[in-house]
Write an enzyme that holds these catalytic residues in place. Structure first.
Site, PDB file in Angstrom:
ATOM      1  N   ILE A  35       0.473  -1.245  -0.146  1.00  0.00           N
ATOM      2  CA  ILE A  35       0.031  -0.188   0.400  1.00  0.00           C
ATOM      3  C   ILE A  35       0.640   1.012  -0.284  1.00  0.00           C
ATOM      4  CG2 ILE A  35      -2.443  -0.545   1.454  1.00  0.00           C
ATOM      5  CD1 ILE A  35      -1.012   0.431   3.423  1.00  0.00           C
ATOM      6  N   TYR A 143      -8.744  -8.072  16.483  1.00  0.00           N
ATOM      7  CA  TYR A 143      -7.896  -9.173  16.024  1.00  0.00           C
ATOM      8  C   TYR A 143      -9.550 -10.166  15.653  1.00  0.00           C
ATOM      9  CZ  TYR A 143      -3.804 -11.667  14.582  1.00  0.00           C
ATOM     10  OH  TYR A 143      -2.969 -11.828  13.895  1.00  0.00           O
ATOM     11  N   LYS A 147      -9.897 -13.060  13.020  1.00  0.00           N
ATOM     12  CA  LYS A 147      -9.244 -14.066  13.118  1.00  0.00           C
ATOM     13  C   LYS A 147     -10.381 -15.366  13.161  1.00  0.00           C
ATOM     14  CE  LYS A 147      -5.974 -12.591  11.545  1.00  0.00           C
ATOM     15  NZ  LYS A 147      -4.955 -12.164  10.311  1.00  0.00           N
TER      16      LYS A 147
HETATM   17  N1  SER Z   1       1.500 -11.481  16.832  1.00  0.00           N
HETATM   18  C1  SER Z   1      -0.045 -11.387  16.999  1.00  0.00           C
HETATM   19  C2  SER Z   1      -0.154 -10.641  18.113  1.00  0.00           C
HETATM   20  O1  SER Z   1       0.710 -10.213  18.813  1.00  0.00           O
HETATM   21  C3  SER Z   1      -0.055 -12.834  17.318  1.00  0.00           C
HETATM   22  O2  SER Z   1      -0.839 -13.216  16.640  1.00  0.00           O
HETATM   23  O3  SER Z   1      -0.941  -9.573  17.835  1.00  0.00           O
END
Ligand code: SER
Length: 319
Positions: A35, A143, A147
């Site tokens: 990007i 997050y 996922k």
């Molecule tokens: N390494 C990532 C994080 O700490 C986890 O998959 O957000």
């Protein structure tokens, strides 16, 4: 896997994965997708094509896939866990709307897609030790929510449309090339930099907090081997537990002190990252990956530490 698009090619995983495929897969063309503001430089730029590839722009993705006859997409665009807590709407936009754009292009043009999942896809109700392949996934972080949804949507496109989606659940990844940005496991990278530079390390994660970790060469091997695995052996697809080592901050510091005894560590716990870490597994069971595509890591904590320190010392010229 011949014509490959790596989206997020200048990030922690992408920068090394792009170069590995260019070097190791004969006759491959690997397009380094980036990007604006994160342009490829140096060897990454000079060793192959590069294109602006924003996951939020479906037309742009379709154009690249057509022009380069892409057969495999590595979708590595993501906001990591701590940043995603600060910018949850942006995390959703990149991780989910972006994924949908990629899967639609893949459905129309017949590409395979790898979109990594993570230890972040688990939550407080998940069994913490020897976390099974198929288990409770009720994460509390944005997050993690993205996922789990990534795993489900990727499986949906496989079952409904036959799109060849495959992925792993990465542990925290440790590398000496490109720094991660805004993850909960970043401390395990930063402590090596502090040790080699002779600086005190201020650790945001409390003593006693176990998390799965992996050295980058093993992570890259997992990403390449899974996409080349015999599909008839795959019972699972999105996404495989892969494990290499599990430790807490004191064990990591003690291992580094075997080489750099002067390392100083002070704990200043970040409540956001600590809450996320507390909800993640201590150690995953990766027996399905071992059985279905012969996954086997090469680095444990002592081997990784020797390699990390040597590489960083060379870089910072402190030897
Ligand atoms: N390494 C990532 C994080 O700490 C986890 O998959 O957000």
């Amino acid at each position: 896997m011949k014509n490959v698009l790596v989206i997020g090619s200048t990030g922690q995983i992408g920068s090394e994965l792009t170069m590995k495929i260019r070097r190791e897969i004969p006759g491959s063309t690997v397009v380094a997708g980036y990007i604006p503001g994160a342009e490829p430089k140096g060897e990454l730029l000079e060793s192959g094509p590069a294109e602006v590839a924003d996951v939020r722009n479906a037309t742009q993705l379709a154009d690249i896939v057509s022009r380069y006859r892409i057969d495999t997409v590595y979708n590595l665009a993501a906001l990591l866990s701590a940043v995603a807590e600060r910018k949850p709407l942006m995390a959703w936009d990149i991780q989910m709307n972006g994924l949908l754009n990629i899967l639609e292009v893949a459905r129309e043009k017949g590409c395979a897609v790898f979109t990594p999942s993570s230890i972040g896809s688990f939550g407080p109700e998940t069994p913490r030790v020897n976390t099974p392949q198929d288990t409770i996934q009720r994460p509390r972080s944005m997050y993690g929510v993205t996922k789990v949804a990534t795993e489900l949507l990727s499986d949906y496109y496989f079952h409904k449309y036959g799109v060849d989606t495959r992925a792993v659940r990465f542990p925290g990844l440790i590398s000496n090339v490109t720094l991660p940005g805004g993850g909960t496991t970043d401390y395990a990278v930063e402590i090596y930099y502090a040790a080699v530079k002779g600086e005190e390390f201020v650790c945001p994660i409390a003593p006693g907090t176990y998390m799965d970790m992996m050295y980058m060469p093993d992570a890259l091997k997992a990403a390449v081997d899974l996409m080349q695995a015999d599909p008839s052996r795959l019972i699972h697809r999105n996404a495989f537990n892969v494990a290499a080592m599990s430790f807490e901050p004191e064990t990591l510091a003690a291992e580094i002190r075997r080489h750099i005894p002067s390392l100083r560590v002070r704990y200043e716990v970040d409540p956001v990252r600590q809450a996320i870490a507390n909800s993640w597994p201590d150690k995953m069971d990766d027996s399905c990956a071992r059985a279905e595509w012969d996954w086997c890591p090469s680095y444990d904590l002592p081997a990784m530490t020797v390699d990390m320190i040597a590489a960083l010392k060379k870089r910072f010229d402190t030897e």
